[in-house]
Design a protein around this motif. Structure first.
Motif, PDB file in Angstrom:
ATOM      1  N   ARG A 154       0.866  -1.175   0.000  1.00 36.39           N
ATOM      2  CA  ARG A 154       0.000   0.000   0.000  1.00 36.39           C
ATOM      3  C   ARG A 154       0.905   1.228   0.000  1.00 36.39           C
ATOM      4  O   ARG A 154       1.801   1.362   0.837  1.00 36.39           O
ATOM      5  CB  ARG A 154      -0.934  -0.004   1.211  1.00 36.39           C
ATOM      6  CG  ARG A 154      -1.831  -1.221   1.255  1.00 36.39           C
ATOM      7  CD  ARG A 154      -2.726  -1.218   2.486  1.00 36.39           C
ATOM      8  NE  ARG A 154      -3.764  -0.210   2.389  1.00 36.39           N
ATOM      9  CZ  ARG A 154      -3.978   0.741   3.281  1.00 36.39           C
ATOM     10  NH1 ARG A 154      -3.186   0.850   4.347  1.00 36.39           N
ATOM     11  NH2 ARG A 154      -4.948   1.610   3.125  1.00 36.39           N
TER      12      ARG A 154
ATOM     13  N   HIS B 216      -7.164   1.474  -7.998  1.00 37.18           N
ATOM     14  CA  HIS B 216      -6.417   0.527  -7.155  1.00 37.18           C
ATOM     15  C   HIS B 216      -6.580   0.910  -5.684  1.00 37.18           C
ATOM     16  O   HIS B 216      -5.588   1.241  -5.016  1.00 37.18           O
ATOM     17  CB  HIS B 216      -4.939   0.520  -7.543  1.00 37.18           C
ATOM     18  CG  HIS B 216      -4.682   0.201  -8.976  1.00 37.18           C
ATOM     19  ND1 HIS B 216      -4.557  -1.100  -9.445  1.00 37.18           N
ATOM     20  CD2 HIS B 216      -4.519   1.010 -10.061  1.00 37.18           C
ATOM     21  CE1 HIS B 216      -4.325  -1.073 -10.750  1.00 37.18           C
ATOM     22  NE2 HIS B 216      -4.301   0.180 -11.141  1.00 37.18           N
TER      23      HIS B 216
ATOM     24  N   ASP C  97      -6.937  -0.741  -2.998  1.00 35.66           N
ATOM     25  CA  ASP C  97      -6.208  -1.557  -2.032  1.00 35.66           C
ATOM     26  C   ASP C  97      -4.710  -1.269  -2.039  1.00 35.66           C
ATOM     27  O   ASP C  97      -3.993  -1.770  -1.165  1.00 35.66           O
ATOM     28  CB  ASP C  97      -6.438  -3.043  -2.328  1.00 35.66           C
ATOM     29  CG  ASP C  97      -7.886  -3.471  -2.104  1.00 35.66           C
ATOM     30  OD1 ASP C  97      -8.579  -2.793  -1.323  1.00 35.66           O
ATOM     31  OD2 ASP C  97      -8.314  -4.462  -2.726  1.00 35.66           O
ATOM     32  N   ASN C  98      -4.246  -0.487  -3.012  1.00 38.13           N
ATOM     33  CA  ASN C  98      -2.816  -0.183  -3.105  1.00 38.13           C
ATOM     34  C   ASN C  98      -2.482   1.229  -2.642  1.00 38.13           C
ATOM     35  O   ASN C  98      -1.350   1.680  -2.827  1.00 38.13           O
ATOM     36  CB  ASN C  98      -2.331  -0.360  -4.549  1.00 38.13           C
ATOM     37  CG  ASN C  98      -2.400  -1.789  -5.027  1.00 38.13           C
ATOM     38  OD1 ASN C  98      -3.189  -2.118  -5.903  1.00 38.13           O
ATOM     39  ND2 ASN C  98      -1.585  -2.656  -4.442  1.00 38.13           N
TER      40      ASN C  98
ATOM     41  N   GLN D 135     -10.584   7.103   1.694  1.00 45.93           N
ATOM     42  CA  GLN D 135      -9.133   7.229   1.623  1.00 45.93           C
ATOM     43  C   GLN D 135      -8.703   8.573   2.191  1.00 45.93           C
ATOM     44  O   GLN D 135      -9.432   9.558   2.112  1.00 45.93           O
ATOM     45  CB  GLN D 135      -8.652   7.068   0.181  1.00 45.93           C
ATOM     46  CG  GLN D 135      -8.866   5.654  -0.341  1.00 45.93           C
ATOM     47  CD  GLN D 135      -8.350   5.475  -1.739  1.00 45.93           C
ATOM     48  OE1 GLN D 135      -8.025   6.447  -2.414  1.00 45.93           O
ATOM     49  NE2 GLN D 135      -8.274   4.247  -2.190  1.00 45.93           N
TER      50      GLN D 135
END
Length: 346
Positions: free
Chosen positions: A266, A288, A290-291, A325
């Motif tokens: 991550r 993305h 999850d990254n 996020q």
């Protein structure tokens, strides 16, 4: 399994600009070789994981080095761009106990994946071409257990380049002595604290800048005590299918590649609000989720923001990112550190 290296496919129909550039290079190369110029290797730091590494270098023509070794020489920016590539030469790569061969492209670049016995941490590979001194290229091998990494922009994020002001940016890039470049306040301390809080975390420096200035940028980062890490830059000049490279596409493609190569990591994405970092990071975070551990944006001054064609961003946590996020914004490294700490990212 290592990622599949991109094949060097022949391009039958080069863009007109590329054909003109190749013709000029061929003419100049013949004359310079007759005067004793030879190929030499410029090694760039690469990266990888146990079992594979991405090796980056460029082969250029240069006069035999008769300068006094070890002498500190001031470097003007324009000198980094007065280079001539050695096209399509064979490069031998000795990595992890295995020997590989690669061929430079039309710009003298080698960007290839090699297999070998690599262990986590910094390692090196040996590069050689005919009639040239061998070179050592560092490679940062990520531990498979690493789950956190840093991807950072360079211009106006770690180094003051004033890119929103084209004339001043040109002066900074092509004329100013490299030792006169200024670091963005507090950012080196921020990166060192992040590296300490996350042992083994890699730091990648992603920029739209040209590979020509990689040695200058490497010296700058070291001089200002930024953590060592691979530079991920772009070619300079015409490409096979267009007049100029696309910096934004370079960043998008590189972020997507890192997500494929290290799916368990991550990333903390660090940039500034003077160009397109927020847009590119937002797209990557959406594609993305999850990254992405979070996004930290260095906020330019109101004057710089207006000159860049945007409005000043508010301080603190931003709502411009995907839901769930963490998007943070501050004018310097000290402010970003406080927000990252409060957000639980350190």
């Amino acid at each position: 399994m290592p990622p599949t290296p991109a094949g060097q496919l022949a391009v039958p129909n080069l863009h007109r600009a590329a054909r003109i550039e190749d013709a000029l290079h061929q003419l100049v190369e013949r004359r310079l070789r007759r005067t004793g110029w030879q190929a030499n290797i410029i090694a760039y730091a690469g990266y990888g994981a146990p079992g594979w590494a991405r090796v980056l270098c460029r082969v250029l023509l240069g006069r035999p080095d008769t300068r006094q070794r070890g002498r500190l020489e001031k470097v003007r920016g324009w000198r980094s761009f007065t280079t001539l590539p050695a096209k399509h030469v064979k490069v031998t790569i000795e990595a992890g106990g295995v020997t590989h061969e690669a061929h430079a492209d039309r710009s003298g670049f080698v960007d290839t994946i090699v297999e070998g016995d690599f262990t986590p941490g910094w390692s090196s590979v040996r590069l050689s071409v005919a009639d040239a001194e061998p070179a050592e290229a560092l490679v940062r091998i990520l531990d498979p257990e690493v789950r956190f990494g840093i991807i950072s922009d360079i211009d106006d994020t770690v180094m003051v380049t004033a890119l929103p002001r084209p004339l001043l940016a040109a002066w900074n890039t092509f004329v100013l002595d490299e030792h006169a470049r200024a670091a963005v306040p507090g950012m080196a301390v921020l990166y060192e604290r992040l590296a300490t809080a996350h042992p083994g975390a890699p730091v990648f420096y992603l920029s739209t800048g040209a590979w020509n200035v990689a040695p200058t940028l490497t010296r700058f980062l070291s001089r200002h005590l930024y953590p060592a890490g691979p530079l991920l830059l772009t070619d300079w000049g015409p490409t096979a299918d267009r007049w100029f490279r696309s910096g934004r596409e370079h960043k998008r493609a590189t972020l997507a590649r890192l997500a494929r190569e290290f799916p368990e990591v991550r990333w903390l994405l660090i940039g500034d609000d003077g160009q397109h970092d927020q847009e590119i990071y937002r797209e990557f975070a959406a594609a993305h989720p999850d990254n992405v551990a979070g996004v930290a944006i260095r906020r330019l001054s109101p004057t710089q923001s207006v000159l860049a064609g945007s409005l000043p961003a508010p301080a603190g946590q931003s709502s411009s990112g995907p839901v769930g996020q963490k998007w943070l914004s501050a004018p310097d490294g000290a402010g970003l550190w406080k927000l990252l700490r409060d957000a639980g990212l350190v």
